[in-house]
Design an enzyme around this catalytic site. Structure first.
Site, PDB file in Angstrom:
ATOM      1  N   TYR A 165       0.185  -3.303  11.651  1.00 41.66           N
ATOM      2  CA  TYR A 165       1.195  -4.361  11.693  1.00 41.66           C
ATOM      3  C   TYR A 165       1.388  -4.692  13.162  1.00 41.66           C
ATOM      4  CZ  TYR A 165       2.474  -3.486   6.819  1.00 41.66           C
ATOM      5  OH  TYR A 165       2.466  -3.352   5.456  1.00 41.66           O
ATOM      6  N   ARG A 208      -4.964   4.575   6.119  1.00 46.16           N
ATOM      7  CA  ARG A 208      -5.197   4.316   4.694  1.00 46.16           C
ATOM      8  C   ARG A 208      -6.346   5.159   4.166  1.00 46.16           C
ATOM      9  NH1 ARG A 208      -4.146  -1.294   3.101  1.00 46.16           N
ATOM     10  NH2 ARG A 208      -5.523  -0.638   1.422  1.00 46.16           N
ATOM     11  N   ASP A 220       0.787  -1.224   0.000  1.00 49.84           N
ATOM     12  CA  ASP A 220       0.000   0.000   0.000  1.00 49.84           C
ATOM     13  C   ASP A 220       0.825   1.283   0.000  1.00 49.84           C
ATOM     14  OD1 ASP A 220       0.948  -0.257   2.559  1.00 49.84           O
ATOM     15  OD2 ASP A 220      -1.002  -0.331   3.522  1.00 49.84           O
TER      16      ASP A 220
END
Lengths: 628, 628
Positions: free
Chosen positions: A266, A258, A29
């Site tokens: 993560y 995002r 991403d």
């Protein structure tokens, strides 16, 4: 990326993918500055920039003396002043879409992805690898059934969020052999392809690499991390910032905000460790377990979600390929030659940049424009980058997975100061802007570097604003360095209104215009003079005192009987009405009176620097890399 | 533009066009700053910005004492500092494409252009015009054959460059009657449509206007001009600049550089004059004659061309409609209510802005959100603009068509100083940014204006950069004022970290949150609280000292059970890492400690300004225009 080059350069190419669809969620991403500069050279950076989430700030969270996480630092996510772009986040599926649209727009012969197609064998006829006209690579392709081409992810998608475990580093299985065996049972679904060049971009378990007998070398660690794309419901204040969070005892977490309200977490899985054989117990890797670890790390803040878009897990390891090519006819790129942990957002970027380095070389050699020897620079240039990436990731991921030190006496813990320092140093690497290719027939490192201190040989041509002499429009100069397969000469013409400087410019242009010049020899007689090498001029006199037709030799703005003079090649380092002053000569470190000459590769890397008098040096540079 | 509003607001609508294709060349091309701001609110300014030619500088050319033209002045084409956009040029066909793509993207029920469809009759049932539920307009539509729907331009296109004479002001014929008569001979190709509202955007010879019995009033002049889109081959130094050129004896010319190497020449035809009836001899109007006039004007510079994209001619006149609507049920927009000469690039812009003013009003009334009385503001707001446009064009085009004065004693000639002065004054008008709508139930002009001196009531909400509080991303604030049919309240929250100011903000938010507030009453119980009125906050404390969840009442960042807190509504006037400092409070003229409240219409015009304590005033504003 490789196919985009072929489309932009007019090379016939095919792309085969064993999967039957592009990526819809998850995977990579992050887009670094350099990738956006590259997208701009292809023509679609604006689409990514518009849709993406822009990451502006990194917040570091560490345990305080009370063991509770608190924000210890704020840093700009992208180093200020290095690029006109900043790091952004957008999921891989959109980026694939931009590439597909771009390839469709530029391809003359309809390059498209042939999905559900698997290579079954690959052979190189070594007797022909040095023959320019030969097709020494033979590939046998198989058309898969829809069922065979469906990734396992899609089969289970209806049960909840998509998971990416089938592509995870925790998955040790290669399915090509099974698929080949299955599909062989059917007849009539195979095809023999004779190719001049093949590029294997087939991932960490690359069939191409294994078929060539090459290896990835390196090691895995015991650290296992989960990844989740969720829309978070939380009181954590920095959920829309990129965060590096070390908890006192529960492991570490990175937050990547995002697009569309999503965030990627993560999450270190301290409770999952590999067994003696180095393999993790995959039954423990569930979204529930991963999210529970995240909640512990973020405590006392609360986090929950209703919507999960995708999740996966991976075991940290760093490996790099022993070989990047076979006979300069079959190449490996991306995860096929370097694998590492994903947290620094490097994988997609470095992989795309592999092919951005390779594609134009293959295209120009295939067209007979460049010498075949330039293909060797792919391995020499990119293996060094891959090794640097592995080293960076090795250092960074161990610091990230380590327990924070309780105090200066806690030698087993990771000092948060050391971590921050590594993070800052890593940021320059992570931007992609520090790439510095070594000397070769494409990069003529020399002491002439002092003529353009802001344009280091081997590094990408930095961008500052200049004005078009003819219409006063400001351009970021890099916008004029499009990925069309052309080399460029940037003539810093200096103060063109000074008579002695004008004489120097005239002499340089006269040399360019001679029949034996590299420019004439590289260009077919029936082709426009700028079809192989594009000459762009930046002068430093006042725009309003200067006139294109009066002050600049014709070769700097060639005449065409149908379209007249070319008004898009001569620029001036002057103040704009609406967009300030780029101060390009100063920023490029070029003398405003005397200027200099810079040769630029089709991928925007600086190849040669010299004076206006060193025409022979420039001629030698092009004779070294072009087939003239 | 009207259809784009219907698509963005979710209103069922149909578009009929008697022509069978969109514009492929010629017609309008200039886009002013305000049109680009509007395109941005719809979501496609970036496409226009990327493809267009950017016009940066205007050069004035006048005869010197020797009678030879020379450059007398350079001016910025767009006034510096007024908008984040500058004037650009792109042909109308691309702009139509952007609209079609945008309508397709946003329309729930597939609004598309029905081509080759002609209205045959239009009737208004006056007994029903005040009934909210009625469909008082009846339109009979006819489907034309392909032949009938082909514009004459296309029939002759194969003979050379396309010409636009069939749409020129020199063409006095209306073909609707013929087409209706022809198509009536066939059966089965008609349809009756019952509509709540009809908007006639059918040009200078508007069938809708004639059917309603309304007129355009004004006058024509003797000045006839030709227009050519060519790729020029010339030694004229400013061919890539917008130029206003007055020759001593051969008339005037305006040069408008375009995309793809094209340039548009507006060329005065001194040798063509209307006869006694006011009609020009069309046989003299050929590309050869027009270009020959251009060559004389530009002498001693040479100009020629190999490629002509389009040409036409027009007779200068200025006319404005007597009525802009019938019973607030049928509206006229664009050339249907104002015609003028094209050189100032106003026609397409002002016409689009007519419908940008009208569309959301019709949509919100049709949805039952706004009072029907707001529809009257279409005529009151836009007729004034049309009149100003006519006045501007009247003055400007006579100055442009006049012979330059030889000296101060030459009273019949036009003083070039007067012309330049008119040009400069006209530039502000031409930007579209000086529009200032008068008082109505949508614009509450008041002495509270002093609270926000940079946000004049009745003018468009100017744009400066602010940062998102939650992720530090810089936004031009206008980017947050999207054309989605929502009113907005911009809460300038001032120094939120000052306890007394925090108390004021809390009190304002508590009032908003009460069941009887306009906000609650305007919003359906089952709809999100921001579905009719969107509340955006800009505060002036330091970003890093402020936290969204701690410092701002929930109504400023509403919670959703699926997506959590809204991180996209609170902004801060602070310094960015990469894009400087917008200094928004200073530029908006708002007190940094105490702030103020501003209500913004769906079309970005400022409707109301008041203190945080004047909740009753704000309530009264919305009670005046919303159906609550």
């Amino acid at each position: 990326m490789a196919a985009a080059w072929m489309a932009h350069c007019g090379i016939h190419a095919r792309i085969v993918d064993k999967r039957n669809s592009k990526i819809f969620c998850g995977q990579a991403d992050g887009l670094q500055c350099r990738s956006l500069e590259i997208f701009d050279s292809l023509g679609f950076a604006d689409r990514a920039w518009k849709e993406a989430n822009h990451m502006i700030e990194i917040c570091m969270w560490n345990p305080g003396p009370d063991g509770i996480i608190h924000r210890s630092d704020r840093l700009p996510d992208t180093i200020v002043g290095q690029s006109r772009f900043q790091q952004i986040v957008l999921h891989q599926g959109r980026i694939e879409r931009f590439f597909l649209d771009n390839i469709k727009k530029y391809s003359n012969d309809g390059i498209r992805i042939e999905r559900g197609v698997l290579p079954e064998s690959l052979e190189i006829d070594e007797t022909k690898v040095d023959d320019d006209d030969a097709y020494p690579v033979t590939v046998k392709l198989r058309q898969l059934s829809d069922e065979e081409a469906a990734p396992k992810q899609q089969e289970t998608a209806s049960k909840g969020a998509s998971d990416g475990l089938f592509r995870s580093s925790l998955n040790q299985e290669d399915d090509e052999e099974d698929l080949i065996a299955q599909s062989k049972a059917r007849s009539g679904d195979e095809e023999i392809v004779h190719a001049k060049y093949v590029i294997g971009c087939d991932g960490a378990r690359s069939w191409t690499r294994r078929t060539l007998g090459f290896e990835l070398q390196g090691e895995a660690t015991d650290f296992i991390w989960g990844v989740m794309d969720i829309i978070p419901i939380t009181d954590f204040p920095d959920i829309r910032m990129r965060c590096a969070i070390h908890s006192a005892e529960n492991g570490s977490l990175m937050n990547i905000p995002r697009e569309n309200g999503l965030t990627r977490l993560y999450i270190q899985l301290k409770e999952v460790t590999p067994d003696a054989s180095g393999r993790a117990d995959r039954s423990k890797i569930t979204p529930e377990n991963i999210f529970s670890a995240a909640q512990k790390i973020l405590s006392p803040y609360k986090i929950d979600y209703e919507y999960c878009d995708w999740w996966t897990a991976y075991q940290i390891g760093q490996r790099v390929g022993t070989n990047f090519d076979a006979h300069n006819r079959v190449f490996l790129a991306g995860d096929a030659v370097h694998t590492h942990s994903p947290k620094a957002g490097q994988g997609m970027n470095v992989s795309m940049q592999d092919c951005f380095n390779l594609g134009w070389k293959v295209a120009l050699v295939a067209k007979g424009i460049a010498k075949r020897s330039i293909l060797s620079t792919y391995q020499s240039e990119r293996r060094e980058i891959a090794q640097a990436l592995i080293d960076f990731d090795h250092r960074f991921s161990r610091l990230f997975s380590g327990r924070p030190a309780k105090d200066v006496m806690d030698a087993e813990g990771v000092s948060m100061e050391v971590f921050k320092d590594a993070f800052l140093k890593g940021n320059m690497f992570a931007s992609g802007l520090s790439v510095d290719y070594g000397p070769s027939n494409l990069v003529a490192k020399s002491s002439a570097q002092t003529l353009a201190t802001g344009l280091p040989l081997g590094m990408r041509f930095n961008s500052f604003k200049v004005l078009n002499q003819s219409d006063a429009r400001p351009w970021h100069f890099q916008e004029r360095l499009k990925a069309d397969g052309r080399f460029r000469i940037v003539l810093f013409a200096g103060n063109i209104l000074d008579p002695s400087q004008k004489t120097r410019v005239d002499a340089f242009c006269a040399a360019l215009d001679q029949p034996r010049s590299f420019l004439r020899r590289a260009t077919r007689d029936d082709a426009p003079i700028d079809s192989v090498i594009d000459i762009l001029t930046i002068h430093s006199a006042k725009r309003v005192d200067t006139e294109l037709l009066r002050d600049f030799p014709a070769i700097l703005h060639p005449f065409n009987t149908r379209t007249g003079w070319d008004y898009n090649k001569v620029f001036v380092d002057d103040v704009s009405y609406h967009e300030g002053f780029g101060d390009a000569y100063k920023n490029y470190g070029v003398d405003k009176e005397k200027g200099c000459v810079v040769a630029v590769r089709p991928d925007q890397y600086v190849g040669w620097v010299g004076t206006l008098e060193d025409f022979d040096g420039l001629q030698a540079y092009f004779e070294g890399c072009l087939a003239i």
